[in-house]
Design an enzyme around this catalytic site. Structure first.
Site, PDB file in Angstrom:
ATOM      1  N   HIS A  16      -4.739   4.848  10.373  1.00 42.99           N
ATOM      2  CA  HIS A  16      -3.683   5.863  10.488  1.00 42.99           C
ATOM      3  C   HIS A  16      -4.158   7.030  11.333  1.00 42.99           C
ATOM      4  CE1 HIS A  16      -5.821   6.341   6.660  1.00 42.99           C
ATOM      5  NE2 HIS A  16      -5.638   7.623   6.759  1.00 42.99           N
ATOM      6  N   HIS A  72       0.817  -1.213   0.000  1.00 45.24           N
ATOM      7  CA  HIS A  72       0.000   0.000   0.000  1.00 45.24           C
ATOM      8  C   HIS A  72       0.857   1.272   0.000  1.00 45.24           C
ATOM      9  CE1 HIS A  72      -3.761   2.155   0.586  1.00 45.24           C
ATOM     10  NE2 HIS A  72      -3.061   2.984   1.346  1.00 45.24           N
ATOM     11  N   HIS A  74      -8.074   6.965  12.175  1.00 41.44           N
ATOM     12  CA  HIS A  74      -9.205   6.466  11.379  1.00 41.44           C
ATOM     13  C   HIS A  74      -8.648   5.424  10.420  1.00 41.44           C
ATOM     14  CE1 HIS A  74      -7.541   9.686   8.887  1.00 41.44           C
ATOM     15  NE2 HIS A  74      -7.948   8.969   7.862  1.00 41.44           N
ATOM     16  N   ASP A  99      -5.767  17.774   9.745  1.00 45.54           N
ATOM     17  CA  ASP A  99      -7.156  17.399   9.478  1.00 45.54           C
ATOM     18  C   ASP A  99      -7.204  16.868   8.047  1.00 45.54           C
ATOM     19  OD1 ASP A  99      -7.940  18.344  11.952  1.00 45.54           O
ATOM     20  OD2 ASP A  99      -9.622  19.509  11.179  1.00 45.54           O
TER      21      ASP A  99
HETATM   22 FE   LIG Z   1      -6.943   8.998   5.958  1.00 40.80          FE
END
Ligand SMILES: [Fe+2]
Length: 386
Positions: free
Chosen positions: A300, A263, A336, A306
């Site tokens: 992560h 990834h 998240h 943000d």
């Molecule tokens: Fe993300």
């Protein structure tokens, strides 16, 4: 833009006499940034660009803040923004901080009745729906679905839409927006490993020159105020210019994805940057090809950014129930990641059709009233296992 462009008529040497057919002088303007230390263009007008007749009105358009400090992951239904006829009125700030604002807009009509200029913010307009022509005093750019339009601060513009069905995702940035520095050599040229190069960047080729005096309204945005200023000559009266400071277009469909055996992290998707945020493009691409790879991202933590994702088209591999036109906000400070089941679901998949734009801001974003109205209120619980 870090390369040179020339359009229309210019004299062979800058700051020298350049005369009209009737013998009078064209009016030269140095259009510079960052205290004349940044990019600039030299522009030649039919008339002096300084002829303010009247400042008619000043009014505040600052968004109303609903949440000054936000710790909730949000899903905003962007297509719930109501279409409005007027271009400026249609623009609704949904997230904001002192560096930038994230704006959604569904304008129905072309901007023709007045001109617009944002004096202290670059505007990056992503065209989600619609097509037309961005008309500026430095030349015009045709646009369609998937285009980014980069309009540097100070560029006077109007915008034509071909139909009433338009959806725009806009980043208004008080910090200058550039192409990523790590993709450029010391001369500014985009390098071989850059996901796009100069050929992919569309420069203005069509210049509208109006030799016209009269009364011309420019709505000038400075800070969070609009000033209605009437000028004595047509704002599009440029006969030529050259330099590095001009609007341009780049299509997300021309972004060449970088892929790997495992990834790849978000920076491989980076498309633009400022010193306050980055903009990334997630485009259709082949998935990771390590035999044990997991194409969905790992969890992560945006400890100091943000993360705003704007979903444009295709399947969004790491999310359940995300639709085009929606924004997710993952605030700094909490992790998240993929929704339950998404990691397993992604294994064995060979490619994705997802198309999305991401803006990671280094300062936290405040949620506006217009933004919070779009929230479904439950997204932050969507990672719970049932
Ligand atoms: Fe993300």
């Amino acid at each position: 833009m870090p390369f040179y462009h020339k359009l229309g008529k210019i004299p062979p040497k800058r700051h020298t006499q350049f005369r009209k057919p009737d013998g009078s002088l064209y009016s030269e303007q140095l259009f510079g940034t960052v205290g004349f230390d940044g990019m600039y263009s030299n522009i030649y007008h039919e008339y002096r660009p300084t002829q303010v007749k009247e400042i008619k009105k000043q009014y505040n358009v600052a968004p109303k803040i609903a949440r000054a400090n936000n710790m909730e992951s949000l899903r905003l239904k962007g297509f719930d923004i109501k279409p409005e006829k007027d271009y400026l009125n249609s623009r609704k700030t949904v997230l904001t901080n002192s560096d930038c604002s994230i704006i959604l807009a569904a304008p129905q009509e072309s901007l023709r009745d007045y001109f617009y200029k944002n004096t202290n913010a670059d505007e990056l307009i992503f065209i989600h729906k619609g097509s037309g022509k961005l008309r500026t005093f430095l030349g015009n750019l045709d646009f369609k679905y998937g285009d980014y339009l980069l309009i540097p601060r100070g560029v006077i513009y109007q915008i034509d839409f071909d139909t009433e069905d338009n959806r725009l995702f806009i980043v208004e940035s008080r910090r200058p927006i550039y192409t990523p520095k790590r993709y450029r050599n010391w001369f500014g040229q985009l390098l071989e490993h850059s996901p796009y190069c100069e050929r992919d960047i569309r420069k203005p080729q069509e210049l509208e020159t109006n030799d016209e005096k009269g009364e011309f309204l420019i709505k000038v945005k400075k800070g969070e105020d609009i000033f209605e200023m009437v000028y004595a000559s047509h704002p599009f009266d440029v006969v030529g210019y050259d330099g590095y400071n001009f609007p341009y277009a780049f299509s997300i469909h021309d972004f060449e994805p970088i892929t790997g055996r495992i990834h790849q992290p978000p920076p491989v998707h980076q498309t633009f940057e400022s010193d306050a945020f980055v903009v990334c493009s997630f485009v259709p691409r082949l998935y990771d090809y390590h035999p044990l790879s997991i194409p969905a991202p790992y969890n992560h933590s945006n400890i100091d950014s943000d993360e705003v994702l704007y979903y444009v088209d295709g399947d969004f591999m790491s999310r359940n129930d995300i639709e085009a036109g929606q924004i997710t906000l993952h605030p700094a400070g909490i992790p998240h990641g993929p929704h339950p089941g998404a990691a397993e679901r992604s294994i064995g998949k060979t490619e994705t059709e997802e198309l999305a734009v991401m803006v990671d801001t280094f300062k936290p974003l405040q949620v506006t009233e217009d933004g919070l109205k779009l929230s479904d209120g439950t997204y932050y619980q969507s990672w719970l296992e049932k």
